[in-house]
Design an enzyme around this catalytic site. Sequence first.
Site, PDB file in Angstrom:
ATOM      1  N   ALA A 184      -0.344   3.118  -1.373  1.00  0.00           N
ATOM      2  CA  ALA A 184       0.520   1.935  -1.346  1.00  0.00           C
ATOM      3  C   ALA A 184       1.800   2.251  -2.109  1.00  0.00           C
ATOM      4  CB  ALA A 184      -0.188   0.754  -1.993  1.00  0.00           C
ATOM      5  N   LYS A 185       2.765   1.398  -1.998  1.00  0.00           N
ATOM      6  CA  LYS A 185       3.977   1.511  -2.808  1.00  0.00           C
ATOM      7  C   LYS A 185       4.626   0.143  -2.865  1.00  0.00           C
ATOM      8  CE  LYS A 185       6.127   4.871  -4.912  1.00  0.00           C
ATOM      9  NZ  LYS A 185       5.504   6.058  -5.510  1.00  0.00           N
ATOM     10  N   GLY A 186       5.311  -0.128  -3.975  1.00  0.00           N
ATOM     11  CA  GLY A 186       5.993  -1.403  -4.108  1.00  0.00           C
ATOM     12  C   GLY A 186       7.403  -1.179  -4.626  1.00  0.00           C
TER      13      GLY A 186
ATOM     14  N   VAL B  38       3.827  -2.401   0.146  1.00  0.00           N
ATOM     15  CA  VAL B  38       3.316  -1.876   1.410  1.00  0.00           C
ATOM     16  C   VAL B  38       1.989  -1.172   1.132  1.00  0.00           C
ATOM     17  CG1 VAL B  38       3.691  -0.212   3.277  1.00  0.00           C
ATOM     18  CG2 VAL B  38       5.608  -1.575   2.414  1.00  0.00           C
TER      19      VAL B  38
END
Length: 435
Positions: free
Chosen positions: A123-125, A78
Amino acid sequence: MSQKPNNYSSAIYKEPGPVLDKESPFESMMERFRFASNILDLDEGMFQYLSNPVKTVIVSIPIIMDNGNIRVFEGYRVIHDNVLGPSKGGIRYTPNVTLDEVKALAAWMTWKCAVVNVPFGGAKGAIRCNPKELSLRELEQITRRYTAEMIEVIGPDRDIPAPDMNTNEQIMAWIMDTYSMHARRTENAVVTGKPVILGGSRGRKEATGRGVVTVTLETLNKLGIMANKCRVVIQGFGNVGSVTARLLYERGARIVGISDVTGGYYHPDGINIDNALMHVQQNGGTLAGFEGAEMITNEALLELDCDVLVPAALQDQINKHNARNIKAKAIVEGANGPITANADAILDEMGIMIIPDILANAGGVTVSYFEWVQDRHGYFWTEDRVNRRLNRMMRDAFQLLYQVKEKYDITLRQAAYVYAIQKVSDTLRLRGIYA
Ligand code: NAD
């Protein structure tokens, strides 16, 4: 202009999505975001823009397991925002991760980068998997396939992942290698948190704890307490907690309490941190059996009389149930989200100063930024240079937020959100909306 926080609290915005528990870290974050938006009188359109991620990618990751069967995992990335620059944020491998969690964590990264003036968006995953049940080969396959599926999303100028829960230097090395194979050149700036030999930064491992210490010293200064006279309690003795303990101990602080998953350890005259570190090293990584202090519970540890409390373990540790029992003069949030929004209000009423996570533990992302800069230059800094620049950026951020706090007569946490949201929204207004 100086107004009381309550003047801002009548939110003009609709709650996006269901009304969730103010004790959850993500709703706590949204609550703070809404509050700061009201102070800034942010218009509805800008609020909507900043509430929604710019990109959400979901991928299927099929893997041939060691037993020959195919298994399909789900992966997310995201990008909450990329107004300030390429987006930045960790990747976690956890069995129960949800897309909503990843979205909230991505937004958190936007505010954290803005607060320390790092030119990155947030962001982050995540990959929904349990790494404990996977072999090294399976872990590598999952990582490489995830990277290949995300090849158009990530990149040194687009989006730069980093380690998070259950991911480490080795996993970053696989991501870097997979991306480089696709790009047909070595591209080490695509991830941070790599081994130093692959273009990682010196000082990265200690960066978060070191940043916590810098803002703790600034806080002590504001409270008029000398570092070598202060009493500190630290919850968590892992990467962040143990580095914080060691560096404050070296400055003469009395570390009266430390803890880890095995319990709390208390000594009113101060714990010998060198001995505690040696104990952890020689005893399987925990404080279990440490004899240099009296054992207490983790609950009691948080309520010890001290000048500074550093929660550096888990989220939601100080909540509406125990906030009134806290005796520290200041709390420096080493962990992400250790104080709930409900507890915030209580602690504020009690006059306890809180150094918010998006400032206090931003040393990690700051040195990640240094790693990216070094990779792009192909020129690597000494540890001393990394530490000096880190200290300067953390100190500057603290002073800046303190000015915002005084200007609006709000808490430092509210100031952090106000500053971050203002910075991102001002930048967006100048850039405009491309259509
Ligand atoms: P870590 O796994 O190295 O250490 C966690 C520590 O907390 C361990 O000592 C563990 O025993 C202890 N712990 C676990 N459960 C506990 C409990 N119930 N009571 C007391 N202690 C308990 O993790 P870390 O990297 O030090 O991260 C700690 C926190 O800081 C997390 O919230 C993380 O998200 C946050 N953080 C870490 C970094 C980083 O660079 N490592 C950066 C920003 C934020």
